[in-house]
Design a protein around this motif. Structure first.
Motif, PDB file in Angstrom:
ATOM      1  N   GLU A   1     -13.526  42.755  87.651  1.00  0.00           N
ATOM      2  CA  GLU A   1     -13.737  41.640  88.299  1.00  0.00           C
ATOM      3  C   GLU A   1     -14.856  40.796  87.906  1.00  0.00           C
ATOM      4  OE1 GLU A   1     -10.968  40.493  89.779  1.00  0.00           O
ATOM      5  OE2 GLU A   1     -10.939  40.626  91.736  1.00  0.00           O
ATOM      6  N   TYR A   2     -15.915  41.525  87.855  1.00  0.00           N
ATOM      7  CA  TYR A   2     -17.176  40.834  87.248  1.00  0.00           C
ATOM      8  C   TYR A   2     -17.061  40.338  86.018  1.00  0.00           C
ATOM      9  CZ  TYR A   2     -22.162  40.447  85.961  1.00  0.00           C
ATOM     10  OH  TYR A   2     -23.251  39.682  85.753  1.00  0.00           O
ATOM     11  N   ARG A   3     -16.332  41.158  85.180  1.00  0.00           N
ATOM     12  CA  ARG A   3     -16.525  40.778  83.775  1.00  0.00           C
ATOM     13  C   ARG A   3     -15.607  39.452  83.552  1.00  0.00           C
ATOM     14  NH1 ARG A   3     -16.356  46.221  82.115  1.00  0.00           N
ATOM     15  NH2 ARG A   3     -13.903  46.032  82.427  1.00  0.00           N
ATOM     16  N   ALA A   4     -14.433  39.438  84.346  1.00  0.00           N
ATOM     17  CA  ALA A   4     -13.522  38.499  84.149  1.00  0.00           C
ATOM     18  C   ALA A   4     -13.830  37.166  84.890  1.00  0.00           C
ATOM     19  CB  ALA A   4     -12.145  38.868  84.536  1.00  0.00           C
ATOM     20  N   LYS A   5     -14.465  37.368  85.971  1.00  0.00           N
ATOM     21  CA  LYS A   5     -14.739  36.099  86.802  1.00  0.00           C
ATOM     22  C   LYS A   5     -16.148  35.708  87.029  1.00  0.00           C
ATOM     23  CE  LYS A   5     -10.506  37.103  89.320  1.00  0.00           C
ATOM     24  NZ  LYS A   5      -9.645  38.064  90.199  1.00  0.00           N
ATOM     25  N   THR A   6     -16.921  36.854  87.169  1.00  0.00           N
ATOM     26  CA  THR A   6     -18.435  36.515  87.589  1.00  0.00           C
ATOM     27  C   THR A   6     -19.205  36.192  86.403  1.00  0.00           C
ATOM     28  OG1 THR A   6     -18.085  37.931  89.453  1.00  0.00           O
ATOM     29  CG2 THR A   6     -20.560  37.124  89.006  1.00  0.00           C
TER      30      THR A   6
ATOM     31  N   ARG B   1     -19.394  34.433  92.693  1.00  0.00           N
ATOM     32  CA  ARG B   1     -19.013  35.386  92.034  1.00  0.00           C
ATOM     33  C   ARG B   1     -17.820  34.876  91.019  1.00  0.00           C
ATOM     34  NH1 ARG B   1     -20.123  40.276  95.353  1.00  0.00           N
ATOM     35  NH2 ARG B   1     -19.476  42.227  94.451  1.00  0.00           N
ATOM     36  N   THR B   2     -17.437  33.660  91.592  1.00  0.00           N
ATOM     37  CA  THR B   2     -16.569  33.083  90.604  1.00  0.00           C
ATOM     38  C   THR B   2     -16.865  31.499  90.333  1.00  0.00           C
ATOM     39  OG1 THR B   2     -15.309  31.947  92.556  1.00  0.00           O
ATOM     40  CG2 THR B   2     -14.614  34.135  91.817  1.00  0.00           C
ATOM     41  N   ALA B   3     -16.423  30.649  89.287  1.00  0.00           N
ATOM     42  CA  ALA B   3     -16.725  29.258  89.207  1.00  0.00           C
ATOM     43  C   ALA B   3     -16.759  28.347  90.236  1.00  0.00           C
ATOM     44  CB  ALA B   3     -16.134  28.765  87.867  1.00  0.00           C
ATOM     45  N   PRO B   4     -15.561  28.554  91.051  1.00  0.00           N
ATOM     46  CA  PRO B   4     -15.461  27.551  92.227  1.00  0.00           C
ATOM     47  C   PRO B   4     -16.415  27.928  93.075  1.00  0.00           C
ATOM     48  CG  PRO B   4     -13.233  28.527  91.823  1.00  0.00           C
ATOM     49  CD  PRO B   4     -14.125  29.290  90.949  1.00  0.00           C
ATOM     50  N   GLN B   5     -17.019  29.170  93.369  1.00  0.00           N
ATOM     51  CA  GLN B   5     -17.989  29.581  94.410  1.00  0.00           C
ATOM     52  C   GLN B   5     -19.406  28.851  93.836  1.00  0.00           C
ATOM     53  OE1 GLN B   5     -18.367  33.834  95.334  1.00  0.00           O
ATOM     54  NE2 GLN B   5     -16.062  33.814  95.440  1.00  0.00           N
ATOM     55  N   ALA B   6     -19.518  28.950  92.582  1.00  0.00           N
ATOM     56  CA  ALA B   6     -20.746  28.380  91.837  1.00  0.00           C
ATOM     57  C   ALA B   6     -20.879  26.903  92.270  1.00  0.00           C
ATOM     58  CB  ALA B   6     -20.919  28.642  90.537  1.00  0.00           C
ATOM     59  N   HIS B   7     -19.593  26.138  92.291  1.00  0.00           N
ATOM     60  CA  HIS B   7     -19.610  24.783  92.558  1.00  0.00           C
ATOM     61  C   HIS B   7     -19.975  24.650  93.981  1.00  0.00           C
ATOM     62  CE1 HIS B   7     -18.877  23.946  88.407  1.00  0.00           C
ATOM     63  NE2 HIS B   7     -17.489  24.601  88.142  1.00  0.00           N
ATOM     64  N   SER B   8     -19.312  25.270  94.730  1.00  0.00           N
ATOM     65  CA  SER B   8     -19.509  25.187  96.406  1.00  0.00           C
ATOM     66  C   SER B   8     -20.859  25.419  96.569  1.00  0.00           C
ATOM     67  CB  SER B   8     -18.373  26.507  97.038  1.00  0.00           C
ATOM     68  OG  SER B   8     -17.382  26.127  96.847  1.00  0.00           O
ATOM     69  N   LEU B   9     -21.558  26.241  96.043  1.00  0.00           N
ATOM     70  CA  LEU B   9     -22.929  26.572  96.209  1.00  0.00           C
ATOM     71  C   LEU B   9     -23.805  25.351  95.839  1.00  0.00           C
ATOM     72  CD1 LEU B   9     -25.286  28.423  97.281  1.00  0.00           C
ATOM     73  CD2 LEU B   9     -25.490  29.380  94.977  1.00  0.00           C
TER      74      LEU B   9
END
Ligand code: AMP
Length: 215
Positions: A175-180, A88-96
């Motif tokens: 939150e979705y618009r801003a971070k996801t 749901r966030t850029a750091p999570q995308a990198h962690s994935l």
């Protein structure tokens, strides 16, 4: 196969994931479901997440990536995974990326369910699930075939999420618009993003999703 279902709250990610689980034997990893289970069980993670979730804000990246890593470790290597509500966030995308690479997995598709946000409030405020098996229903769009009885398991108790009220839904969408939504370009650059009209009937959306996976 490993796929991400992306879209704002109420876009139908969970519903489509359930179809893929039933039809393809894939496993749905929903961070929202896992966090709700932690809240219910009163675990340390649940205690931290409860108020954040009730406000419609995002739980910390470390917590959600941690629970996804643990969930992946519990699966056989050849089990297909549907990520629902994560990343749901850029750091999570990198962690994935790291979590998958460490386990010899790769991301095959990111499917974005495109929806009209105002219509989502109507969808979300009408939804409920079977308390026993989690099958999803809706006051207006998907009532159980026999009133008061779950189609799937015969359960007779249903529940609604405490964060499915209009005010919290608006925060979740912001939150979705801003971070996801901003993580989509990461996957677009890899050529793995497909878009589906999430406003269509559930079965039509399922067909479109199946066509992407079978292409
Ligand atoms: P969901 O069931 O996906 O709508 O998630 C419900 C709530 O759980 C969200 O509004 C967040 O508070 C929290 N949550 C679920 N997944 C994540 C995630 N990947 N990152 C941060 N918070 C999350």
């Amino acid at each position: 196969m490993n796929i991400i279902l992306l879209g704002p709250p109420g876009a139908g990610k969970g519903t489509q994931a359930q179809t893929l689980v039933a039809e393809r034997g894939m496993v749905q990893l929903s961070t929202g479901d896992m966090l709700r289970a932690a809240v219910k069980a009163g675990t340390p993670i649940g205690l931290k997440a409860k108020a954040v979730m009730e406000a419609g804000e995002l739980v910390s990246d470390e917590i959600v990536s941690g629970i996804i890593g643990e969930a992946l470790d519990a699966l056989a290597a050849d089990t297909g995974v549907i990520f629902d509500g994560y990343p749901r966030t850029a750091p999570q995308a990198h962690s994935l990326d790291t979590l998958l690479a460490d386990r010899g997995r790769q991301l095959d598709h990111v499917i974005e369910l495109e929806v009209d946000e105002d219509a989502l409030v109507d969808r979300i405020t009408g939804r409920f699930t079977c308390a026993s098996c989690g099958e999803g229903y809706h006051d207006r769009y998907k009532q159980p075939k026999v009133a008061g009885t779950c189609d799937k398991c015969g359960g007779t108790e249903f529940k609604r999420r405490p964060d499915d009220n209009e005010e919290t839904v608006r925060t979740r969408m912001a939150e979705y618009r801003a971070k996801t939504a901003p993580i989509l370009p990461i996957y677009e650059a890899r050529g793995i993003v497909s878009r589906v009209d999430g406003m269509a009937d559930i079965a039509v959306v399922s067909k479109a999703v199946a066509a992407i996976l079978d292409a």
